[in-house]
Enzyme design. Structure first.
Site, PDB file in Angstrom:
ATOM      1  N   ARG A  16       0.826  -1.206   0.000  1.00  0.00           N
ATOM      2  CA  ARG A  16       0.000   0.000   0.000  1.00  0.00           C
ATOM      3  C   ARG A  16       0.863   1.259   0.000  1.00  0.00           C
ATOM      4  O   ARG A  16       1.890   1.298   0.675  1.00  0.00           O
ATOM      5  CB  ARG A  16      -0.910   0.035   1.237  1.00  0.00           C
ATOM      6  CG  ARG A  16      -1.854  -1.140   1.382  1.00  0.00           C
ATOM      7  CD  ARG A  16      -2.968  -1.188   0.398  1.00  0.00           C
ATOM      8  NE  ARG A  16      -3.818  -0.022   0.382  1.00  0.00           N
ATOM      9  CZ  ARG A  16      -5.003   0.008  -0.236  1.00  0.00           C
ATOM     10  NH1 ARG A  16      -5.481  -1.071  -0.841  1.00  0.00           N
ATOM     11  NH2 ARG A  16      -5.715   1.105  -0.253  1.00  0.00           N
ATOM     12  N   VAL A  17       0.399   2.237  -0.730  1.00  0.00           N
ATOM     13  CA  VAL A  17       1.104   3.519  -0.715  1.00  0.00           C
ATOM     14  C   VAL A  17       0.304   4.555   0.086  1.00  0.00           C
ATOM     15  O   VAL A  17       0.695   5.694   0.200  1.00  0.00           O
ATOM     16  CB  VAL A  17       1.350   4.052  -2.147  1.00  0.00           C
ATOM     17  CG1 VAL A  17       2.325   3.146  -2.882  1.00  0.00           C
ATOM     18  CG2 VAL A  17       0.044   4.161  -2.920  1.00  0.00           C
ATOM     19  N   ASP A  18      -0.833   4.121   0.639  1.00  0.00           N
ATOM     20  CA  ASP A  18      -1.634   5.046   1.446  1.00  0.00           C
ATOM     21  C   ASP A  18      -1.545   4.637   2.917  1.00  0.00           C
ATOM     22  O   ASP A  18      -0.707   3.830   3.291  1.00  0.00           O
ATOM     23  CB  ASP A  18      -3.088   5.043   0.959  1.00  0.00           C
ATOM     24  CG  ASP A  18      -3.679   3.628   0.928  1.00  0.00           C
ATOM     25  OD1 ASP A  18      -3.036   2.690   1.448  1.00  0.00           O
ATOM     26  OD2 ASP A  18      -4.776   3.466   0.380  1.00  0.00           O
ATOM     27  N   ASP A  19      -2.407   5.185   3.751  1.00  0.00           N
ATOM     28  CA  ASP A  19      -2.324   4.893   5.176  1.00  0.00           C
ATOM     29  C   ASP A  19      -3.158   3.680   5.563  1.00  0.00           C
ATOM     30  O   ASP A  19      -3.904   3.705   6.543  1.00  0.00           O
ATOM     31  CB  ASP A  19      -2.744   6.124   5.984  1.00  0.00           C
ATOM     32  CG  ASP A  19      -1.724   7.233   5.830  1.00  0.00           C
ATOM     33  OD1 ASP A  19      -0.526   6.899   5.746  1.00  0.00           O
ATOM     34  OD2 ASP A  19      -2.109   8.404   5.773  1.00  0.00           O
ATOM     35  N   VAL A  20      -3.056   2.648   4.779  1.00  0.00           N
ATOM     36  CA  VAL A  20      -3.740   1.403   5.108  1.00  0.00           C
ATOM     37  C   VAL A  20      -2.672   0.397   5.524  1.00  0.00           C
ATOM     38  O   VAL A  20      -1.634   0.288   4.879  1.00  0.00           O
ATOM     39  CB  VAL A  20      -4.537   0.876   3.897  1.00  0.00           C
ATOM     40  CG1 VAL A  20      -5.062  -0.527   4.153  1.00  0.00           C
ATOM     41  CG2 VAL A  20      -5.689   1.819   3.581  1.00  0.00           C
TER      42      VAL A  20
END
Ligand code: 6R9
Length: 695
Positions: free
Chosen positions: A563-567
């Site tokens: 993941r590149v997001d805050d997941v």
């Protein structure tokens, strides 16, 4: 806000926290070090030959793949019409979509105008073709020796009874029904019963807390809840009904009333007499379902009518209700199942996922039944009563396709090969992996020890939002590379883009997007179409943004980097950092919290929580436990932080934005790579965090 640097020993990470961290860390599949490890293995290719696979070689794939992109309307219509019953046939022109936010609202339609029913295609169709006696579910209980089987005919009848019950309490097409059950056959039966009458199921994973259940019930306005009194998971008994009752109470506090609760009595976990029932609202499955008729009329659904909602975590805010519709989901789940598992009707297939997650929807309930598989339904955990349980079950039922998550493989790998080799695994043909990147070491163990080097490994990359496999090997059709999901499935057009949205050609690493609609792409976020557009379609206009990063090698193979997001992905479970943070801040003594993922040897990622306490509050071990409890009760035990790191202050920019990059480096003991910290409002924060972490 913020307390002075704490001084007592409880401030440092506990011994237990440190022991967990010091376990050998695997860097192969993530972070900057990863690329070289992966690159070195680009050439380690393994080729299998699978005689009854539906695609024999890359040439055949290339031909089908090209047609699927050039003529999606015809390619998918042919498959859908040939494989399923349509009460009203699919019109010649049935597909349209817009993925480009600049050109108006985002929407997708597949098989529009065609009418069908997915439960009919899973059950009635096979029974009508004379396969009613074939086993549909092989049930394996938590305790060894508790087992049973149900034929397609029996499942069909039970589905009809539950469908009739739902109708008797007023459930109609389009109404939401919440399902909060453990892995017993009655869970997929409940889902199929909803689908039969056109009700929209919203399955809530049995590991979620009462608060999490309540918010999901409330969001989709489910007036009916199907649950179970209790379940045994390993040596533990979990009282699901108590959690469900509390969930209903919380919903009432929020102004929403659950009117009917159907309770499946799982006698092996708890006796019925001990189960608390609310008069007028609750009924036992075993009391009311047998009285219902064993046939029930099918509700014919337009292909674009909603089949289910499934809530999933994102970077911000509360979980999103992912909406999937009937015909596209059916066709895509069934086709991927058939090709990716090289499935033939009657195969014995076992997926260890829970129906509470998307894998349990596409590759437990729907995909296998649409292909007339016989499938194992396992109530327990892979390590109970010992680490040989999975292979004992494979041996017992002669399982042909086995599908699990890397976290399970890593944990079984630690127990040693002897637990595997003592059982016969010669029935196995295809081994699948899902949920998170599989590190090459676990891949090789799976391949060599579990599959004796004989079975292809299908490392399937996909998401709740995609409904089915997106990038995955097809058994035997091309070489596998340990750690790579390899090539896109039919109809899937991946693109890699840079931060500016520029498409990258050839060998490249970037953000993974999909530039064309496929039959089971997410239709909307329930009651929040705007969030749907901003989350998935606004970041890189013209494409669906997956939230993952990926690299494409010189052979065109894709390597998902995570993941590149805050997941955060913990044991294959998607957890939003914002959700954990808000559960921590809900504790009256917590002033602020920031959560990041760090590499965990078994879970893939662990949860590291930085916590700033209210002015004047001292940190202590009991406070640490209370904070963890707060997350357990608001989300569920699986989201409990592994580490609570006391933080007198958090690293912030002058505009007040938390620099998560810095927190991630501290949590992975990579403070030598902090990068530029000159924009920090107070650079001293980093030193105090490092001091409180220890070496
Ligand atoms: C099916 C499922 C989706 C996220 C996804 C990605 C990760 C899933 C993977 C994988 C690498 C694989 N993921 N499969 N990463 N290789 N084979 O897990 O859905 O729960 O929505 O999670 O899981 O990061 O974006 P979901």
């Amino acid at each position: 806000r913020g307390s002075p640097p704490p001084r007592n020993p409880a401030n440092q990470l506990t011994q237990r926290q440190l022991t967990n961290l010091r376990a050998p860390r695997r860097r192969e599949a993530r972070s900057a070090h990863v690329t070289s490890a992966i690159k070195a293995s680009d050439h380690a290719e393994i080729k299998h030959s699978v005689s009854d696979a539906h695609v024999q070689d890359q040439e055949q794939y290339a031909e089908m793949y090209a047609r699927s992109l050039e003529d999606p309307n015809g390619f998918w219509r042919d498959l859908a019409m040939q494989d399923f019953h349509w009460e009203t046939p699919i019109p010649e022109q049935h597909h349209s979509y817009n993925f480009d936010v600049r050109k108006g609202p985002v929407f997708t339609e597949w098989f529009k105008g065609g009418k069908t029913n997915i439960a009919y295609n899973c059950l009635d169709r096979h029974v009508g073709d004379g396969h009613g006696a074939q086993p549909c579910f092989l049930f394996e209980g938590n305790d060894v020796g508790v087992d049973g089987a149900m034929s397609y005919q029996q499942v069909l009848e039970e589905v009809c009874r539950v469908a009739n019950f739902l109708r008797s309490v007023g459930v109609k097409k389009g109404d939401s029904v919440a399902i909060y059950m453990p892995m017993v056959c009655e869970l997929p039966i409940a889902m199929l019963a909803c689908a039969r009458i056109g009700a929209v199921h919203s399955v809530v994973f049995g590991g979620f807390s009462s608060d999490a259940l309540a918010s999901r019930i409330e969001d989709c306005k489910a007036r009916v809840l199907l649950t179970c009194n209790a379940v045994k998971r390993g040596p533990k008994v979990i009282n699901l009904k108590q959690i469900a009752d509390r969930g209903c109470e919380v919903a009432v506090e929020q102004g929403f009333n659950v009117e009917h609760v159907l309770v499946y009595a799982n006698d092996s976990a708890e006796s019925r007499e001990d189960t608390h029932m609310v008069p007028g609202r609750d009924a036992f499955w075993q009391d009311v379902i047998p009285q219902q008729a064993s046939t029930a009329e099918v509700e014919w659904m337009d292909s674009e009518d909603t089949l289910f909602y499934l809530y999933t975590s994102g970077s911000t805010g509360k979980p999103k209700g992912v909406v999937h519709s009937t015909g596209g989901f059916m066709t895509y789940a069934a086709t991927t199942f058939k090709y990716v598992f090289a499935a033939q009707p009657g195969d014995v297939y076992w997926c260890t996922a829970d129906c509470g997650w998307i894998t349990g929807h596409s590759y437990m309930t729907y995909g296998p039944l649409l292909n007339r598989a016989t499938q194992v339904v396992f109530e327990g955990v892979p390590t109970y009563p010992d680490a040989g349980r999975c292979w004992q079950i494979v041996d017992k039922y002669q399982v042909k396709q086995f599908y699990t998550a890397p976290t399970a493989i890593r944990s079984l790998m630690r127990s040693g090969a002897e637990w595997v080799t003592k059982y016969d695994r010669s029935s196995l043909r295809v081994l699948g992996s899902v949920g998170e990147p599989i590190n090459p070491e676990a891949w090789r163990w799976y391949h060599e020890v579990v599959g004796d080097g004989r079975c292809p490994i299908v490392d399937t990359w996909w998401q709740t939002e995609t409904g089915g496999h997106m990038i995955t090997p097809l058994p035997g059709a091309w070489s596998e590379k340990p750690g790579s999901a390899s090539l896109p499935f039919f109809g899937v057009k991946p693109v890699l883009v840079d931060e500016k949205g520029q498409e990258l050609e050839g060998e490249a690493e970037g953000y993974l997007c999909i530039s064309q609609s496929w039959p089971s792409n997410i239709r909307t976020v329930y009651r929040d179409h705007e969030r749907y557009e901003t989350t998935y379609f606004a970041p890189f206009p013209g494409t669906y943004f997956t939230g993952d990063g990926a690299r494409r090698d010189s052979d065109g193979y894709y390597w998902i980097t995570g993941r590149v997001d805050d997941v955060i992905n913990v044991s294959g479970h998607r957890i939003g950092t914002a959700e954990v943070e808000s559960a921590l801040v809900a504790h009256p003594q917590c002033a602020e919290a920031a959560v990041v993922g760090y590499e965990h040897p078994v879970k893939g990622q662990g949860i590291w929580a930085y916590v700033t306490l209210m002015e004047g509050v001292d940190s202590s071990d009991s406070l640490r436990k209370e904070l963890v409890m707060s997350v357990r009760s608001q989300i569920g035990a699986f989201a409990a932080p592994d580490v609570i790191h006391w933080a007198p202050g958090l690293p912030k920019t002058r505009s007040g934005k938390i620099m998560r990059r810095v927190l991630r480096k501290i949590a992975s003991f990579e403070e030598d790579q902090l990068g530029d910290t000159s924009t920090l409002a107070d650079p001293g924060v980093v030193a105090s965090l490092l001091e409180l972490r220890g070496k």
